[in-house]
Design an enzyme around this catalytic site. Structure first.
Site, PDB file in Angstrom:
ATOM      1  N   TRP A  19       8.509  54.308 -25.550  1.00 25.32           N
ATOM      2  CA  TRP A  19       7.150  54.056 -25.056  1.00 25.32           C
ATOM      3  C   TRP A  19       6.622  55.248 -24.267  1.00 25.32           C
ATOM      4  O   TRP A  19       7.372  55.872 -23.511  1.00 25.32           O
ATOM      5  CB  TRP A  19       7.202  52.826 -24.158  1.00 25.32           C
ATOM      6  CG  TRP A  19       6.066  52.662 -23.201  1.00 25.32           C
ATOM      7  CD1 TRP A  19       5.904  53.297 -21.999  1.00 25.32           C
ATOM      8  CD2 TRP A  19       4.932  51.798 -23.348  1.00 25.32           C
ATOM      9  NE1 TRP A  19       4.733  52.871 -21.398  1.00 25.32           N
ATOM     10  CE2 TRP A  19       4.130  51.950 -22.201  1.00 25.32           C
ATOM     11  CE3 TRP A  19       4.522  50.900 -24.346  1.00 25.32           C
ATOM     12  CZ2 TRP A  19       2.943  51.240 -22.015  1.00 25.32           C
ATOM     13  CZ3 TRP A  19       3.342  50.197 -24.157  1.00 25.32           C
ATOM     14  CH2 TRP A  19       2.559  50.367 -23.005  1.00 25.32           C
ATOM     15  N   ASN A  21       3.168  56.164 -21.604  1.00 29.27           N
ATOM     16  CA  ASN A  21       1.816  55.920 -21.070  1.00 29.27           C
ATOM     17  C   ASN A  21       1.298  57.170 -20.362  1.00 29.27           C
ATOM     18  O   ASN A  21       1.235  58.220 -21.025  1.00 29.27           O
ATOM     19  CB  ASN A  21       1.663  54.590 -20.322  1.00 29.27           C
ATOM     20  CG  ASN A  21       2.529  54.311 -19.126  1.00 29.27           C
ATOM     21  OD1 ASN A  21       3.724  54.101 -19.258  1.00 29.27           O
ATOM     22  ND2 ASN A  21       1.951  54.270 -17.945  1.00 29.27           N
ATOM     23  N   ASP A  22       0.955  57.123 -19.099  1.00 29.37           N
ATOM     24  CA  ASP A  22       0.182  58.205 -18.475  1.00 29.37           C
ATOM     25  C   ASP A  22       0.751  59.624 -18.646  1.00 29.37           C
ATOM     26  O   ASP A  22       1.955  59.818 -18.500  1.00 29.37           O
ATOM     27  CB  ASP A  22       0.109  57.998 -16.958  1.00 29.37           C
ATOM     28  CG  ASP A  22      -0.230  56.593 -16.553  1.00 29.37           C
ATOM     29  OD1 ASP A  22      -0.644  55.805 -17.406  1.00 29.37           O
ATOM     30  OD2 ASP A  22      -0.055  56.283 -15.364  1.00 29.37           O
ATOM     31  N   TRP A  46       6.851  48.874 -22.528  1.00 34.16           N
ATOM     32  CA  TRP A  46       6.957  49.377 -21.155  1.00 34.16           C
ATOM     33  C   TRP A  46       8.238  48.820 -20.531  1.00 34.16           C
ATOM     34  O   TRP A  46       8.611  47.678 -20.778  1.00 34.16           O
ATOM     35  CB  TRP A  46       5.730  48.926 -20.350  1.00 34.16           C
ATOM     36  CG  TRP A  46       5.598  49.583 -19.016  1.00 34.16           C
ATOM     37  CD1 TRP A  46       5.055  50.809 -18.768  1.00 34.16           C
ATOM     38  CD2 TRP A  46       6.006  49.057 -17.745  1.00 34.16           C
ATOM     39  NE1 TRP A  46       5.108  51.073 -17.419  1.00 34.16           N
ATOM     40  CE2 TRP A  46       5.679  50.027 -16.773  1.00 34.16           C
ATOM     41  CE3 TRP A  46       6.622  47.877 -17.334  1.00 34.16           C
ATOM     42  CZ2 TRP A  46       5.939  49.847 -15.406  1.00 34.16           C
ATOM     43  CZ3 TRP A  46       6.885  47.685 -15.974  1.00 34.16           C
ATOM     44  CH2 TRP A  46       6.542  48.671 -15.031  1.00 34.16           C
ATOM     45  N   PHE A  81       7.324  56.334 -11.229  1.00 37.64           N
ATOM     46  CA  PHE A  81       5.952  56.150 -11.693  1.00 37.64           C
ATOM     47  C   PHE A  81       5.200  57.494 -11.716  1.00 37.64           C
ATOM     48  O   PHE A  81       5.745  58.543 -11.395  1.00 37.64           O
ATOM     49  CB  PHE A  81       5.238  55.130 -10.798  1.00 37.64           C
ATOM     50  CG  PHE A  81       5.448  53.694 -11.231  1.00 37.64           C
ATOM     51  CD1 PHE A  81       6.483  53.324 -12.094  1.00 37.64           C
ATOM     52  CD2 PHE A  81       4.601  52.688 -10.768  1.00 37.64           C
ATOM     53  CE1 PHE A  81       6.668  51.998 -12.486  1.00 37.64           C
ATOM     54  CE2 PHE A  81       4.768  51.358 -11.158  1.00 37.64           C
ATOM     55  CZ  PHE A  81       5.800  51.010 -12.008  1.00 37.64           C
ATOM     56  N   SER A  82       3.913  57.417 -12.045  1.00 39.76           N
ATOM     57  CA  SER A  82       3.124  58.625 -12.324  1.00 39.76           C
ATOM     58  C   SER A  82       3.032  59.602 -11.164  1.00 39.76           C
ATOM     59  O   SER A  82       3.164  59.227  -9.998  1.00 39.76           O
ATOM     60  CB  SER A  82       1.714  58.222 -12.740  1.00 39.76           C
ATOM     61  OG  SER A  82       1.765  57.753 -14.052  1.00 39.76           O
ATOM     62  N   ARG A 143       0.281  54.732  -5.050  1.00 38.32           N
ATOM     63  CA  ARG A 143       0.976  55.462  -6.113  1.00 38.32           C
ATOM     64  C   ARG A 143       0.144  56.569  -6.764  1.00 38.32           C
ATOM     65  O   ARG A 143      -1.035  56.685  -6.554  1.00 38.32           O
ATOM     66  CB  ARG A 143       1.448  54.486  -7.196  1.00 38.32           C
ATOM     67  CG  ARG A 143       0.347  53.686  -7.871  1.00 38.32           C
ATOM     68  CD  ARG A 143       0.945  52.813  -8.980  1.00 38.32           C
ATOM     69  NE  ARG A 143      -0.051  51.954  -9.580  1.00 38.32           N
ATOM     70  CZ  ARG A 143      -0.312  50.708  -9.159  1.00 38.32           C
ATOM     71  NH1 ARG A 143       0.340  50.176  -8.149  1.00 38.32           N
ATOM     72  NH2 ARG A 143      -1.249  50.000  -9.774  1.00 38.32           N
TER      73      ARG A 143
HETATM   74  C1  FRU Z   1      -1.399  53.691 -14.806  1.00 42.00           C
HETATM   75  C2  FRU Z   1      -0.130  53.196 -14.122  1.00 42.00           C
HETATM   76  C3  FRU Z   1       0.112  53.962 -12.845  1.00 42.00           C
HETATM   77  C4  FRU Z   1       1.602  53.836 -12.679  1.00 42.00           C
HETATM   78  C5  FRU Z   1       2.095  53.869 -14.087  1.00 42.00           C
HETATM   79  C6  FRU Z   1       3.286  53.008 -14.375  1.00 42.00           C
HETATM   80  O1  FRU Z   1      -1.456  53.471 -16.175  1.00 42.00           O
HETATM   81  O2  FRU Z   1      -0.230  51.805 -13.895  1.00 42.00           O
HETATM   82  O3  FRU Z   1      -0.638  53.512 -11.748  1.00 42.00           O
HETATM   83  O4  FRU Z   1       2.121  54.872 -11.897  1.00 42.00           O
HETATM   84  O5  FRU Z   1       1.022  53.456 -14.913  1.00 42.00           O
HETATM   85  O6  FRU Z   1       3.808  53.244 -15.653  1.00 42.00           O
END
Ligand code: FRU
Length: 468
Positions: A19, A21-22, A46, A81-82, A143
Site C-alpha cells: 500500500w 498513501n501520502d 493500510w 506517519f507522514s 502530526r
Molecule cells: C493523511 C494521513 C496523515 C497521516 C498519514 C497516515 O493522508 O492521514 O495525516 O500521517 O495519512 O498514513
C-alpha cells in the site's frame, strides 16, 4: 508472483507490492531526488505505516530503494506517519510522526502523536534518534511535520486538532535541528466549524507570498458528491519569522479531480517549487488492491503564483523527454453527435487539445476514454466536468469547476494506465483521478453532443516505456 500490469503505471511512482498513501520527505539531496511515502509493505491495505523510498535523477524514472523507516519503537510502535526531509551538512534528516494508540485501542480518541527524527549518512539507511517534540497540552491529533530553513533557524509546521475539533497548524523552531523549542505559534486555524483537522500542512514562499497548503478533514460537500468531504487546498498570505501569518487570499482548492490528497512540495535542483500528491482518497475504491498493490503519486507539478493569488500548476518540463510518435490532430469541426478516433489503445499518453470556445455551440464536447471516462466542456452549465463510470468497480461520480471565460480552451491530458491528469489553460485548473478502463478499453475519442464543436488543433504523443 509477477506484477499484474493491468493498472500499473509506466511513468508515475507506485509500489510494486503493498500500500502507498501520502508523499513524504520529498527532497533533492546529494545529486538525487528522493521520494518517501506512507507504505504498508505486507498487504495492499493500510496498516502499520512504514516509509517506502525511491530515488530519481529526473523525478520521472524512479528506482525503488529499501524501506527507510519501520515502526516498532515505543514512540512509533503503531506507525511512522507522514513527514518531511531536510539535507544538512551532507546528512539526510527525516522528520516524521510517531503514532501510537494508547491502551491498545484503535480509534480516534486514543491517538497519541509526537514528532520524531531519523538521520542518514548515505541517504539509504536511517538511524532513529527518537522524539524531538512531544504532544503539546490540549492536542490529541498532532502530526505530519514539514521542516525548512529560513533566516538562521529551522522551522516546523505540524497539523493539529484541538479539544474543540478545530483543524489548525502549529509552528515550532530550533537552531540545531535536534533541540526544538516546545513553545509554538498557531500559524492558521480553520474558520469552517466542520473541519476538525488539517492534515499534511506545508508552508512555503511562492512569488512574494507564503502559501499554506493542507488537506482538511470534515469539509462539507458542495454541489457534487461526497468526495470533497476530504480534499486539499491552500491559503495565500504574508509571513516573516516571529510575525503572525496574514492571510490575503482565502481557501482555494488546488485540484478539482476525484483523487488528489496530501500534496507536499519541495525545491528542484534549479529552485523550481514542485508538488506531488497521493492520487487517491481515503474513501476511493482501489481495484489494483486485488493485484497486490495500491496507490500512486501524481505527476510532479511546478507551482507558481499568479497576480490573482491563484496557484498555477503545470507538469514539469522533464516529462517532455517521454514523448514518442507525435501525431498532429488537424483543425476539425465535430458536427452534432459525432466522434473522432484519436487512438485505439491510449494506455500511456499525452494529449493536447485547443478548442475554440467561441465557435462551439455543442451542449457538451471533450474526450472519452473507453466508456468509463468523459472530460468535457459543459456549455449549458458553463462548467468543466470530469465524470467516471465503472460499474464493475462500483465507481460512478463526477466533479466540476467553472469553465474559464477564455476564447480558446487548452487541455493537456496525461493518461497512465490507471490515472488521468488534466491541465487547463497552462495550469490554471487541474483535475487528477484514477481510471480503471473496464475490459481494458482505452479507446480515446473526441466527441460533441448536440450542435458542433471546433477544435483548433491538437497533438498526441505515446509515453509508453518498458516496465520490468
Ligand atoms: C493523511 C494521513 C496523515 C497521516 C498519514 C497516515 O493522508 O492521514 O495525516 O500521517 O495519512 O498514513
Amino acid at each position: 508472483k509477477s506484477l499484474n500490469k493491468q493498472f500499473y503505471p509506466h511513468y508515475h511512482l507506485a509500489p510494486y507490492a503493498g500500500w502507498l498513501n501520502d508523499p513524504n520527505g520529498l527532497i533533492y539531496h546529494d545529486g538525487l531526488y528522493h521520494a518517501f511515502y506512507q507504505h504498508h509493505p505486507f498487504s495492499s491495505l493500510w496498516g502499520p505505516m512504514h516509509w517506502g523510498h525511491a530515488t530519481s535523477e529526473d523525478m520521472i524514472h524512479w528506482q525503488h530503494q529499501p524501506i527507510a523507516l519501520a515502526p516498532g519503537d515505543e514512540y512509533d510502535k503503531d506507525g511512522c506517519f507522514s513527514g518531511s526531509a531536510v539535507s544538512h551538512e551532507g546528512k539526510l534528516y527525516l522528520f516524521y510522526t510517531g503514532h501510537i494508540w494508547l491502551n491498545g485501542a484503535n480509534d480516534d480518541s486514543a491517538i497519541h502523536q509526537t514528532q520524531c527524527v531519523a538521520i542518514s549518512d548515505d541517504g539509504i539507511h536511517f538511524e532513529k534518534k527518537g522524539v524531538v517534540i512531544p504532544s503539546p497540552e490540549g492536542f490529541m491529533h498532532f502530526r505530519d511535520p514539514k521542516v525548512w530553513f529560513q533566516d538562521g533557524k529551522w522551522w516546523m509546521v505540524v497539523g493539529a486538532r484541538d479539544a474543540l475539533d478545530q483543524g489548525q497548524i502549529l509552528l515550532f523552531s530550533t537552531t540545531d535541528l535536534l533541540n526544538w523549542n516546545d513553545e509554538y505559534q498557531t500559524l492558521a486555524k480553520t474558520e469552517d466549524k466542520n473541519v476538525y483537522m488539517w492534515e499534511c500542512p506545508d508552508f512555503f514562499p511562492l512569488g512574494n507570498h507564503f502559501i499554506t497548503l493542507f488537506s482538511p478533514q470534515g469539509k462539507k460537500s458542495q454541489d457534487y458528491q461526497f468526495r470533497n468531504l476530504y480534499q486539499n487546498g491552500y491559503l495565500v498570505g504574508q509571513w516573516a519569522p516571529d510575525q503572525p501569518y496574514e492571510i490575503t487570499h482565502q481557501f482555494s482548492e488546488l485540484d478539482f479531480g476525484q483523487d488528489f490528497y496530501a500534496p507536499q512540495t519541495f525545491l528542484a535542483k534549479d529552485g523550481r517549487r514542485i508538488a506531488m500528491a497521493w492520487m487517491d482518497m481515503w474513501e476511493s475504491h482501489m481495484p489494483s488492491q486485488e493485484h497486490g498493490w495500491s496507490g500512486c503519486f501524481t505527476l510532479p507539478r511546478e507551482l507558481v503564483l499568479n497576480d490573482q493569488g491563484k496557484i498555477i500548476a503545470n507538469p514539469i518540463e522533464e516529462l517532455k523527454t517521454l514523448r514518442q510518435d507525435e501525431k498532429i490532430i488537424p483543425s476539425t469541426i465535430l458536427i452534432k453527435n459525432t466522434d473522432i478516433l484519436i487512438n485505439e489503445n491510449a494506455t500511456c499518453c499525452e494529449l493536447e487539445l485547443v478548442w475554440d470556445l467561441q465557435n462551439s455551440s455543442a451542449e457538451k464536447f471533450g474526450f472519452w476514454i473507453g466508456n468509463g471516462i468523459q472530460f468535457y466542456i459543459d456549455n449549458q452549465n458553463q462548467k468543466l466536468t470530469l465524470s467516471r463510470h465503472y460499474p464493475k468497480y462500483i465507481i460512478s461520480d463526477s466533479r466540476s469547476t467553472e469553465l474559464p471565460k477564455t476564447k480558446q480552451l487548452k487541455i493537456r491530458a496525461f493518461i497512465d494506465k490507471s490515472s488521468l491528469e488534466v491541465f487547463i489553460n497552462d495550469g490554471e485548473q487541474t483535475f487528477s483521478c484514477r481510471i480503471y478502463p473496464q475490459d481494458s478499453d482505452y479507446t480515446l475519442k473526441l466527441f460533441a453532443i448536440n450542435q458542433s464543436a471546433k477544435l483548433d488543433n491538437g497533438t498526441f504523443w505515446n509515453l509508453e516505456r518498458a516496465i520490468s
